[in-house]
Design an enzyme around this catalytic site. Structure first.
Site, short mmCIF file in Angstrom:
data_model
loop_
_atom_site.label_atom_id
_atom_site.label_comp_id
_atom_site.label_asym_id
_atom_site.label_seq_id
_atom_site.Cartn_x
_atom_site.Cartn_y
_atom_site.Cartn_z
CG LEU A 265 12.21 -10.97 -4.47
CD1 LEU A 265 13.66 -11.43 -4.30
CD2 LEU A 265 11.60 -10.71 -3.09
CG ASP B 222 5.39 -11.16 -12.74
OD1 ASP B 222 4.17 -11.42 -12.67
OD2 ASP B 222 5.83 -10.02 -12.96
CE1 TYR C 294 -4.67 -1.93 -5.07
CE2 TYR C 294 -6.10 -0.45 -3.82
CZ TYR C 294 -5.33 -1.59 -3.90
OH TYR C 294 -5.22 -2.42 -2.80
#
Ligand code: UDP
Length: 342
Positions: A34, A59, A149
Site C-alpha cells: 500500500l 512488502d 527503471y
C-alpha cells in the site's frame, strides 16, 4: 486457479485480479505494501468476489513474511506486479528502483522455492529495450535499457530466466512467462477500478486531469521529434486486454521454461493523437502547452505482438484509443479525487 498476486492494489495488478476472478480463479491472495497501491482497489475486488480475495499487507522484500504467507497458502501460481514504475523517478533514485524491483523479485523467488510454488508471470516492460534502432520491436530486439527503471526490470528478467535454467538442471518444475508491456491506458469497463497514481505522470490521465481542471493544462513534452507530427509515438494497450494477456500466459505457462512476450497492439499513436482522442471523449478542447522534451523519452516505441498472438492466442479486443480514453474519462468523472484513500 489459486493465485498469489503481488502489487494487487495497483493499476495493472488490480485489473488483472478482476480478470482472473472473471475467468475462474477460486482464490486470490492479494499482496500489496500500500505504499503506492490503494486499499479501495482491494475493497472493490472483495466486493466483486466475496470470500475469494485475501488481502495481505506485505512488502515483497520481506522474505520471512512472504515465505510464511506462501507456505500457508500454497498458491499454484504467482503474478508479480509489485514495483515502482516511474522512469523519471528512477533516474533520480536508482537504488530505490533496484531495491524494489530486483530486491523484491529475489525475495519472491526464494519464498516461491520455500513453498514449492513453480509458476510465475512477471510484469516486465518495453523500457528494457531502451531506444531501439528499428521499429517495430520484437522480443529479439536487443535489450539495452536507458534508465534505472528499465535496467532493474531487465535484471529481474535475467534472475527469473536463471531460476528456470536452474530448475531444468535440478529437475524442478519452475517455469515463468515475462510480459513486456508497452503503454497501458483505460479502466475497467464496469467502472469498478481505475488508474490513480500520485504523482500522476502518464499521458492519458494527465490530459483528462487537465480536462477536469485538476491541473492547469497538459504539457506536451516535445514537438520536434522525427515523427509525422513531431510528438512521440507509443503503442497503447487497453488495461483489460493487458489483464487478459496475464491469464492467457498463466494458462500457457510450461515447467522449466522462461518465455518473454511483448504486449502491445502493434500500432503507434502520437501524443497529439492521444490528446485528440481525449478531447473527443470529453467533448471539448483540453488546455495544452508545448513543453521541452522529457529526458529519456525515445521518439517511437511500437511493438510487434506476433509472438504473443501466435503462441498464447492473445488478441487485443481494443485496437483504437477511443475505448481506452472513454473508460478512463468515465472513471475520472465518477472519482475526481481518484480512490481518495490516502
Ligand atoms: N507525455 C506528455 N505529457 C505528459 C505525459 C506524457 O507529452 O504530461 C508524453 C511522453 O513524453 C511520452 C508519451 O506521452 O512520449 C507517453 O508518456 P507516459 O508517461 O504516459 O508513458 P511512458 O511512455 O513514459 O511509459
Amino acid at each position: 486457479m489459486h493465485c498469489l498476486v503481488t502489487g494487487a492494489a495497483g493499476y495493472i495488478g488490480s485489473h488483472t485480479v478482476r480478470e482472473l476472478l472473471a475467468r475462474g480463479a477460486t482464490r486470490i491472495v492479494a499482496v500489496d505494501s500500500l505504499e503506492r497501491g490503494h486499499r479501495r482497489a482491494i475493497e472493490a475486488l472483495e466486493r466483486l468476489a466475496p470470500g475469494k480475495v485475501r488481502f495481505a499487507r506485505i512488502d515483497v522484500r520481506d522474505r520471512a513474511a512472504m515465505s510464511a504467507l506462501m507456505r500457508e497458502e500454497r498458491p499454484e501460481s504467482v503474478l508479480h506486479f509489485a514495483a515502482l514504475t516511474l522512469v523519471g523517478e528512477s533516474v533520480r533514485q536508482p537504488a530505490a528502483y533496484w531495491s524494489c524491483s530486483a530486491g523484491g523479485t529475489a525475495s519472491l523467488l526464494e519464498a516461491m522455492r520455500d513453498a514449492g510454488t513453480e509458476r510465475l508471470v512477471f510484469s516486465s516492460t518495453a523500457a528494457t529495450y531502451g531506444i531501439p534502432q528499428s521499429m517495430p520491436i520484437t522480443e529479439d530486439t536487443p535489450q539495452q535499457p536507458c534508465n534505472p527503471y528499465g535496467s532493474a526490470k531487465l535484471a529481474c528478467e535475467t534472475m527469473i530466466a536463471e531460476e528456470a535454467e536452474a530448475a531444468r538442471r535440478d529437475g524442478r518444475a519452475f517455469g515463468a512467462i515475462l510480459l513486456r508491456y508497452f503503454n497501458v491506458a483505460g479502466c475497467a469497463s464496469d467502472g469498478s477500478l481505475g488508474e490513480d497514481h500520485d504523482p500522476e505522470t502518464h499521458l492519458v490521465p494527465s490530459a483528462l486531469q487537465a480536462a477536469l481542471g485538476a491541473r492547469p493544462a497538459l504539457e506536451i513534452f516535445g514537438t520536434d521529434y522525427p515523427t509525422p507530427d513531431g510528438t512521440c509515438i507509443r503503442d497503447y494497450v487497453h488495461v483489460e486486454d493487458l489483464a487478459s494477456a496475464h491469464v492467457d500466459a498463466l494458462r500457457a505457462l510450461r515447467p522449466r521454461e522462461c518465455r518473454a512476450f511483448n504486449v502491445g497492439i502493434g500500432h503507434g499513436f502520437s501524443v497529439r493523437e492521444v490528446l485528440d482522442a481525449c478531447e473527443r471523449a470529453v467533448g471539448r478542447p483540453i488546455p495544452a502547452n508545448v513543453a521541452p522534451r522529457r529526458e529519456g523519452d525515445p521518439p517511437e516505441l511500437r511493438s510487434d505482438p506476433a509472438r504473443i498472438m501466435r503462441e498464447l492466442g492473445w488478441s487485443p479486443r481494443h485496437r483504437t484509443l477511443a475505448p481506452m480514453v472513454e473508460s478512463a474519462w468515465r472513471w475520472m468523472q465518477a472519482n475526481p479525487r481518484g480512490y481518495d484513500d490516502r
